[in-house]
Design a protein around this motif. Sequence first.
Motif, short mmCIF file in Angstrom:
data_model
loop_
_atom_site.label_atom_id
_atom_site.label_comp_id
_atom_site.label_asym_id
_atom_site.label_seq_id
_atom_site.Cartn_x
_atom_site.Cartn_y
_atom_site.Cartn_z
N ALA A 128 0.82 -1.21 0.00
CA ALA A 128 0.00 0.00 0.00
C ALA A 128 0.86 1.26 0.00
O ALA A 128 0.36 2.34 0.28
CB ALA A 128 -0.92 -0.02 1.21
N LYS A 152 -5.44 7.59 9.17
CA LYS A 152 -6.48 6.67 8.70
C LYS A 152 -7.83 7.09 9.24
O LYS A 152 -7.93 7.62 10.36
CB LYS A 152 -6.17 5.24 9.16
CG LYS A 152 -5.01 4.60 8.39
CD LYS A 152 -5.02 3.08 8.53
CE LYS A 152 -4.04 2.46 7.54
NZ LYS A 152 -4.18 1.02 7.41
N ASN A 194 -2.37 -2.42 10.50
CA ASN A 194 -2.54 -1.05 9.99
C ASN A 194 -1.28 -0.43 9.43
O ASN A 194 -1.36 0.51 8.64
CB ASN A 194 -3.05 -0.13 11.11
CG ASN A 194 -4.21 -0.73 11.86
OD1 ASN A 194 -4.01 -1.39 12.87
ND2 ASN A 194 -5.41 -0.53 11.37
N VAL A 195 -0.12 -0.89 9.86
CA VAL A 195 1.10 -0.21 9.43
C VAL A 195 2.16 -1.19 8.88
O VAL A 195 3.35 -1.00 9.09
CB VAL A 195 1.71 0.68 10.55
CG1 VAL A 195 0.77 1.81 10.91
CG2 VAL A 195 2.06 -0.13 11.78
N ASN A 196 1.68 -2.18 8.14
CA ASN A 196 2.64 -3.04 7.43
C ASN A 196 3.54 -2.19 6.55
O ASN A 196 4.71 -2.49 6.35
CB ASN A 196 1.89 -4.04 6.56
CG ASN A 196 1.20 -5.10 7.38
OD1 ASN A 196 1.84 -5.99 7.92
ND2 ASN A 196 -0.12 -5.00 7.50
N VAL A 197 2.95 -1.13 6.01
CA VAL A 197 3.70 -0.26 5.11
C VAL A 197 4.94 0.33 5.77
O VAL A 197 5.98 0.45 5.14
CB VAL A 197 2.80 0.87 4.55
CG1 VAL A 197 1.88 0.36 3.46
CG2 VAL A 197 2.00 1.54 5.65
N ASN A 224 -6.73 6.04 3.40
CA ASN A 224 -5.54 5.75 4.22
C ASN A 224 -4.40 6.57 3.62
O ASN A 224 -3.96 6.30 2.50
CB ASN A 224 -5.20 4.26 4.15
CG ASN A 224 -6.32 3.38 4.69
OD1 ASN A 224 -7.09 3.82 5.54
ND2 ASN A 224 -6.42 2.16 4.20
N HIS A 226 -0.61 8.15 3.63
CA HIS A 226 0.76 7.96 4.12
C HIS A 226 1.66 9.02 3.49
O HIS A 226 1.66 9.18 2.27
CB HIS A 226 1.30 6.58 3.73
CG HIS A 226 0.40 5.45 4.12
ND1 HIS A 226 0.20 5.07 5.43
CD2 HIS A 226 -0.33 4.60 3.38
CE1 HIS A 226 -0.64 4.03 5.46
NE2 HIS A 226 -0.98 3.74 4.23
N ASN A 243 -4.70 6.13 -0.15
CA ASN A 243 -5.28 4.86 -0.60
C ASN A 243 -6.78 4.79 -0.36
O ASN A 243 -7.26 5.05 0.74
CB ASN A 243 -4.63 3.70 0.16
CG ASN A 243 -3.18 3.51 -0.23
OD1 ASN A 243 -2.83 3.71 -1.39
ND2 ASN A 243 -2.34 3.14 0.71
N LYS A 250 -9.26 -1.51 6.60
CA LYS A 250 -7.86 -1.33 7.02
C LYS A 250 -6.91 -1.42 5.83
O LYS A 250 -5.75 -1.04 5.92
CB LYS A 250 -7.48 -2.41 8.03
CG LYS A 250 -8.29 -2.40 9.31
CD LYS A 250 -7.78 -3.49 10.25
CE LYS A 250 -8.53 -3.50 11.56
NZ LYS A 250 -9.93 -3.91 11.43
N THR A 251 -7.37 -1.99 4.73
CA THR A 251 -6.49 -2.35 3.61
C THR A 251 -6.79 -1.51 2.37
O THR A 251 -7.92 -1.52 1.87
CB THR A 251 -6.70 -3.85 3.28
OG1 THR A 251 -6.24 -4.63 4.38
CG2 THR A 251 -5.94 -4.27 2.04
N GLY A 252 -5.77 -0.84 1.87
CA GLY A 252 -5.94 -0.06 0.65
C GLY A 252 -6.10 -0.96 -0.58
O GLY A 252 -5.47 -2.02 -0.66
O1 LIG Z 1 -3.69 0.01 3.22
C1 LIG Z 1 -2.96 0.81 3.80
O2 LIG Z 1 -3.02 2.03 3.62
C2 LIG Z 1 -1.88 0.35 4.69
C3 LIG Z 1 -2.15 -0.78 5.54
O3 LIG Z 1 -3.27 -1.16 5.79
C4 LIG Z 1 -1.03 -1.45 6.14
O4 LIG Z 1 0.09 -0.98 6.05
O5 LIG Z 1 -1.26 -2.51 6.73
#
Ligand SMILES: O=C([O-])CC(=O)C(=O)O
Length: 274
Positions: A128, A152, A194-197, A224, A226, A243, A250-252
């Motif tokens: 994302a 978010k 939420n912040v895997n990115v 979302n 960033h 996104n 939660k997911t873009g």
């Molecule tokens: O989709 C997004 O903006 C980012 C997101 O959820 C993640 O990093 O897990």
Amino acid sequence: MTDQKASGELRVAIAGLGSIGTKIATALDQGIEGLSLTAVAVRDPAKHQAFIDSLRRPPTILPLDQLGEAADIVVECAPSSQLRAIVEPAVKRGRAAVVVSVGGLLDNFDLVDLARANGGRILVPTGALIGLDAVNAAAIGTIHSVKMVTRKPIDGLKGAPFIVQNNIDIDNLREPLKLFEGSAREAAKGFPANVNVAVALSLAGIGPDRTQIQVWADPTVTRNVHRIEVEADSARFSMGIENIPSENPKTGLITALSVIALLRKQRATLCVGT
Ligand SMILES: O=C([O-])CC(=O)C(=O)O
Ligand SMILES: NC(=O)C1=CN([C@@H]2O[C@H](COP(=O)(O)OP(=O)(O)OC[C@H]3O[C@@H](n4cnc5c(N)ncnc54)[C@H](O)[C@@H]3O)[C@@H](O)[C@H]2O)C=CC1
């Protein structure tokens, strides 16, 4: 499956048919040069049977630990709690694992050593985010700092452990609230979905302890959002992405597309971008 291998196609398996996984399965079924979808792992087969049957070439449903037997590339798109169960058997067999729950990799970093020892690979898509090509390039020189701010909508943050543990009421917010400021490593613990990115950004650059992130709950945004600032000896750059959330707020939407783009590159004749 043996025939596909003989034909030189890379066999792909998907773990988790949620917001991201179903889009990747559909794209593979519609055709990606040199790749075919051979297997999926799902938690509740009955729930996904109609979708699987709707595919032109329905994949086999297998347990998580058997995906690496049926595929050359195993795509992880399940909750991060399942990351190890998906990636470990795949890389042990020398397969490539595409990891979207990259936050979960920090507590399972020995998987990288396991992959190395067995000829496997772990591929983290840009997901994302944006610009990991530039961060990778800058990291060959010296990066002085990486700072990220994530905003978010409330629905994109509900249930995050940091919010629950600190008893923060975000449901009635009328203006933006900074929930967290710290390292990508700490952020991944408090906001695993939420912040895997931020973790992907950190692994591309200066690591999870030096990459700084703020997380805001913002009732004024619908996407979302960033924003990233990188200061390096080769360049200074700012990046931003807004996104559109998928059916999982939660997911873009772009996350699945990023994985599809990564898969396309595996066998494409023309590859653009690093
Ligand atoms: O989709 C997004 O903006 C980012 C997101 O959820 C993640 O990093 O897990
Ligand atoms: N790297 C990135 O940029 C991003 C990563 N993500 C992460 O990607 C992952 C997937 O996200 P979504 O598709 O939106 O989630 P989702 O909740 O829509 O789908 C996850 C799926 O995994 C399935 N699942 C759960 N346990 C399973 C098991 N034991 N075996 C097989 N399937 C199982 C669930 O039933 C569900 O269908 C999450 O960890 C999310 O945090 C999300 C957005 C961006």
